[in-house]
Design an enzyme around this catalytic site. Structure first.
Site, PDB file in Angstrom:
ATOM      1  N   ARG A  95     -17.361 -13.526   2.927  1.00 41.22           N
ATOM      2  CA  ARG A  95     -18.190 -14.321   2.017  1.00 41.22           C
ATOM      3  C   ARG A  95     -18.771 -15.504   2.781  1.00 41.22           C
ATOM      4  O   ARG A  95     -18.469 -15.716   3.941  1.00 41.22           O
ATOM      5  CB  ARG A  95     -17.364 -14.776   0.792  1.00 41.22           C
ATOM      6  CG  ARG A  95     -15.958 -15.098   1.141  1.00 41.22           C
ATOM      7  CD  ARG A  95     -15.399 -16.455   0.863  1.00 41.22           C
ATOM      8  NE  ARG A  95     -16.261 -17.542   0.713  1.00 41.22           N
ATOM      9  CZ  ARG A  95     -16.443 -18.463   1.665  1.00 41.22           C
ATOM     10  NH1 ARG A  95     -15.855 -18.398   2.831  1.00 41.22           N
ATOM     11  NH2 ARG A  95     -17.238 -19.491   1.449  1.00 41.22           N
ATOM     12  N   GLY A  96     -19.597 -16.287   2.053  1.00 41.51           N
ATOM     13  CA  GLY A  96     -20.317 -17.373   2.708  1.00 41.51           C
ATOM     14  C   GLY A  96     -21.672 -16.829   3.153  1.00 41.51           C
ATOM     15  O   GLY A  96     -21.736 -15.767   3.787  1.00 41.51           O
ATOM     16  N   ALA A  97     -22.750 -17.556   2.821  1.00 47.27           N
ATOM     17  CA  ALA A  97     -24.100 -17.002   3.002  1.00 47.27           C
ATOM     18  C   ALA A  97     -24.370 -16.475   4.426  1.00 47.27           C
ATOM     19  O   ALA A  97     -24.762 -15.306   4.589  1.00 47.27           O
ATOM     20  CB  ALA A  97     -25.129 -18.043   2.592  1.00 47.27           C
ATOM     21  N   ARG A 157     -24.890  -8.980  -3.466  1.00 46.08           N
ATOM     22  CA  ARG A 157     -24.868 -10.365  -3.952  1.00 46.08           C
ATOM     23  C   ARG A 157     -26.303 -10.888  -3.960  1.00 46.08           C
ATOM     24  O   ARG A 157     -26.981 -10.841  -2.925  1.00 46.08           O
ATOM     25  CB  ARG A 157     -23.962 -11.242  -3.066  1.00 46.08           C
ATOM     26  CG  ARG A 157     -22.513 -10.750  -3.042  1.00 46.08           C
ATOM     27  CD  ARG A 157     -21.563 -11.819  -2.551  1.00 46.08           C
ATOM     28  NE  ARG A 157     -21.377 -12.847  -3.554  1.00 46.08           N
ATOM     29  CZ  ARG A 157     -20.732 -13.995  -3.313  1.00 46.08           C
ATOM     30  NH1 ARG A 157     -20.252 -14.257  -2.117  1.00 46.08           N
ATOM     31  NH2 ARG A 157     -20.572 -14.892  -4.268  1.00 46.08           N
ATOM     32  N   GLN A 211     -12.089 -21.384  -3.113  1.00 54.95           N
ATOM     33  CA  GLN A 211     -12.493 -21.344  -1.704  1.00 54.95           C
ATOM     34  C   GLN A 211     -12.168 -22.661  -0.993  1.00 54.95           C
ATOM     35  O   GLN A 211     -11.962 -22.688   0.220  1.00 54.95           O
ATOM     36  CB  GLN A 211     -13.992 -21.057  -1.565  1.00 54.95           C
ATOM     37  CG  GLN A 211     -14.399 -19.625  -1.885  1.00 54.95           C
ATOM     38  CD  GLN A 211     -14.830 -19.464  -3.323  1.00 54.95           C
ATOM     39  OE1 GLN A 211     -14.353 -20.173  -4.217  1.00 54.95           O
ATOM     40  NE2 GLN A 211     -15.716 -18.522  -3.603  1.00 54.95           N
ATOM     41  N   ASP A 248     -26.613 -21.564  -0.309  1.00 59.89           N
ATOM     42  CA  ASP A 248     -26.857 -20.117  -0.319  1.00 59.89           C
ATOM     43  C   ASP A 248     -28.340 -19.794  -0.260  1.00 59.89           C
ATOM     44  O   ASP A 248     -28.730 -18.720   0.178  1.00 59.89           O
ATOM     45  CB  ASP A 248     -26.235 -19.476  -1.564  1.00 59.89           C
ATOM     46  CG  ASP A 248     -24.747 -19.307  -1.335  1.00 59.89           C
ATOM     47  OD1 ASP A 248     -24.020 -20.308  -1.464  1.00 59.89           O
ATOM     48  OD2 ASP A 248     -24.322 -18.199  -0.965  1.00 59.89           O
ATOM     49  N   ASN A 252     -26.100 -23.522  -4.438  1.00 58.50           N
ATOM     50  CA  ASN A 252     -24.806 -23.467  -3.738  1.00 58.50           C
ATOM     51  C   ASN A 252     -23.726 -23.216  -4.790  1.00 58.50           C
ATOM     52  O   ASN A 252     -24.008 -23.132  -5.997  1.00 58.50           O
ATOM     53  CB  ASN A 252     -24.563 -24.764  -2.958  1.00 58.50           C
ATOM     54  CG  ASN A 252     -23.381 -24.633  -2.008  1.00 58.50           C
ATOM     55  OD1 ASN A 252     -23.273 -23.669  -1.263  1.00 58.50           O
ATOM     56  ND2 ASN A 252     -22.464 -25.583  -2.041  1.00 58.50           N
ATOM     57  N   LYS A 253     -22.497 -23.113  -4.333  1.00 57.08           N
ATOM     58  CA  LYS A 253     -21.361 -22.791  -5.202  1.00 57.08           C
ATOM     59  C   LYS A 253     -21.361 -23.638  -6.478  1.00 57.08           C
ATOM     60  O   LYS A 253     -21.598 -24.846  -6.430  1.00 57.08           O
ATOM     61  CB  LYS A 253     -20.068 -23.006  -4.416  1.00 57.08           C
ATOM     62  CG  LYS A 253     -18.777 -22.736  -5.160  1.00 57.08           C
ATOM     63  CD  LYS A 253     -18.709 -21.359  -5.782  1.00 57.08           C
ATOM     64  CE  LYS A 253     -18.886 -20.250  -4.777  1.00 57.08           C
ATOM     65  NZ  LYS A 253     -19.084 -18.920  -5.428  1.00 57.08           N
TER      66      LYS A 253
HETATM   67  O1  MRU Z   1     -19.150 -17.161  -3.332  1.00 65.02           O
HETATM   68  P1  MRU Z   1     -19.042 -17.617  -1.911  1.00 65.02           P
HETATM   69  O2  MRU Z   1     -17.653 -17.952  -1.494  1.00 65.02           O
HETATM   70  O3  MRU Z   1     -19.723 -16.671  -0.944  1.00 65.02           O
HETATM   71  O4  MRU Z   1     -19.876 -18.965  -1.900  1.00 65.02           O
HETATM   72  C1  MRU Z   1     -20.068 -19.651  -0.686  1.00 65.02           C
HETATM   73  C2  MRU Z   1     -20.815 -20.917  -0.820  1.00 65.02           C
HETATM   74  O5  MRU Z   1     -21.255 -21.300  -1.881  1.00 65.02           O
HETATM   75  C3  MRU Z   1     -21.102 -21.654   0.452  1.00 65.02           C
HETATM   76  O6  MRU Z   1     -21.170 -23.026   0.218  1.00 65.02           O
HETATM   77  C4  MRU Z   1     -22.449 -21.187   1.024  1.00 65.02           C
HETATM   78  O7  MRU Z   1     -22.495 -19.791   1.072  1.00 65.02           O
HETATM   79  C5  MRU Z   1     -22.697 -21.744   2.353  1.00 65.02           C
HETATM   80  S1  MRU Z   1     -21.630 -21.049   3.590  1.00 65.02           S
HETATM   81  C6  MRU Z   1     -22.048 -21.726   5.071  1.00 65.02           C
END
Ligand code: MRU
Length: 337
Positions: free
Chosen positions: A48-50, A86, A192, A233, A243-244
């Protein structure tokens, strides 16, 4: 400094990932050798993470032709499957589009398709690692030492191919021997912040204090935070940031208390084709993620649940965006080309 490596190739060309759903209890690696397995891993947030899902998808696409000569059509079909996992992180679609272009060029030129795709996936990963390092340098210069940084979710090494985005300035300062510490939002519903951010920072020796999300405003009011840094994201052309979920509330609280609110992201997260935040697709995830935790119910079954995975922070609440090309006012970030 011990930075985790959430992704790798196996010796025979499969994709090895650290299963992030099991952290911090267990550090278990999975070898994925089909496109379906990579899609499942992205969908379920094992990876996970963009930026990291962009890298994982690019690597996963090579599996579409692993057991045969393959064709650009097979690559496109696999790309559609991975792209549907996603919707919010633009890096996923950016990386897949890049891989598809490379497949088409290889087919036109009669090049070895497998080799071309492997090279492109490696290039996407290498470039992300370099972008993280540049974000780290730019962010470190901006925040200086003796910094106490509040962050949300995980935008660290576990979310990228390098030292992270929001955590990159932290690691850069720490490595240079400067004093820096982090306050990490727990980040409901999937934690997270407490599971992943606190895990990787403690391994690297960076002091970290975990708070639950509803403590952030009180902590900002206390006056000991240097700044907030979060990842992204997708950043729209006007500087609005997805973002999250919870990032927007944090930005409002930071503004109310006069604390700088920075977004750190590679230029692959900027989406000039999306005019503003209202056009960013926001992923809604299963109610079960809110209604239970590892098999234990925490919500009565009669209640309904709303579970958006991301929110949009308007550009006017963002002090600056730290990118691999420098630090920009949000409205200028799409003009970094
Ligand atoms: O749902 P996730 O855990 O993939 O969400 C991740 C985030 O929101 C991060 O802040 C974002 O992807 C940036 S990661 C460098």
């Amino acid at each position: 400094m011990a930075i985790p490596h959430p992704i790798d190739w196996t010796a025979d060309g499969a994709v090895r990932i650290l299963d992030q759903t099991l952290l911090p209890d267990a550090e278990r690696y999975l070898d994925l050798d089909t496109v379906d397995a990579v899609a499942e891993a992205i969908r379920t947030l094992r990876v996970r993470g963009a930026p990291l899902i962009g890298i994982a998808a690019a690597m996963g696409l090579t599996l579409a032709i692993r057991r045969g000569p393959g064709s650009p059509e097979a690559v496109c079909a696999a790309s559609r499957l991975l792209g549907a996992t996603r919707p919010t992180a633009v890096n996923l679609h950016w990386a897949l589009a890049r891989m598809e272009r490379r497949a088409a060029v290889a087919a036109e030129g009669g090049d070895d398709l497998a080799q071309a795709l492997r090279q492109e996936a490696d290039a996407i990963w290498d470039e992300d690692r370099a972008m993280c390092a540049r974000i780290g340098a730019a962010g470190a210069a901006l925040i200086g030492s003796d910094a106490l940084v509040l962050t949300h979710c995980n935008a660290g090494a576990l979310a990228t191919g390098g030292i992270g985005t929001a955590l990159a300035p932290v690691y850069t300062l720490h490595q240079a021997g400067r004093r820096v510490a982090v306050v990490a939002d727990e980040t409901r519903p999937l934690l997270q912040g407490s599971r992943l951010t606190a895990w990787e920072l403690t391994r690297a020796g960076v002091p970290v204090t975990v708070i639950t999300d509803n403590m952030a405003a009180s902590r900002l009011r206390r006056g000991d935070l240097t700044c907030v840094i979060v990842g992204a994201d997708r950043i729209a052309a006007n500087g609005d940031v997805a973002n999250k979920i919870g990032t927007y509330g944090l930005a409002l609280a930071a503004r109310a208390h006069g604390v700088p609110f920075y977004v750190a992201a590679p230029t692959s997260t900027v989406d000039p084709a999306t005019h503003d935040g209202s056009a960013i697709p926001i992923e809604e995830r299963a109610a079960a993620e809110v209604a239970g935790w590892r098999g234990q119910p925490v919500v009565p079954p009669e209640a309904t649940v709303w579970n958006p995975a991301f929110d949009v922070t308007p550009a006017e609440l963002v002090t600056a965006i730290i990118t691999d090309r420098g630090v920009f006012a949000p409205r200028d970030v799409a003009r970094t080309e």
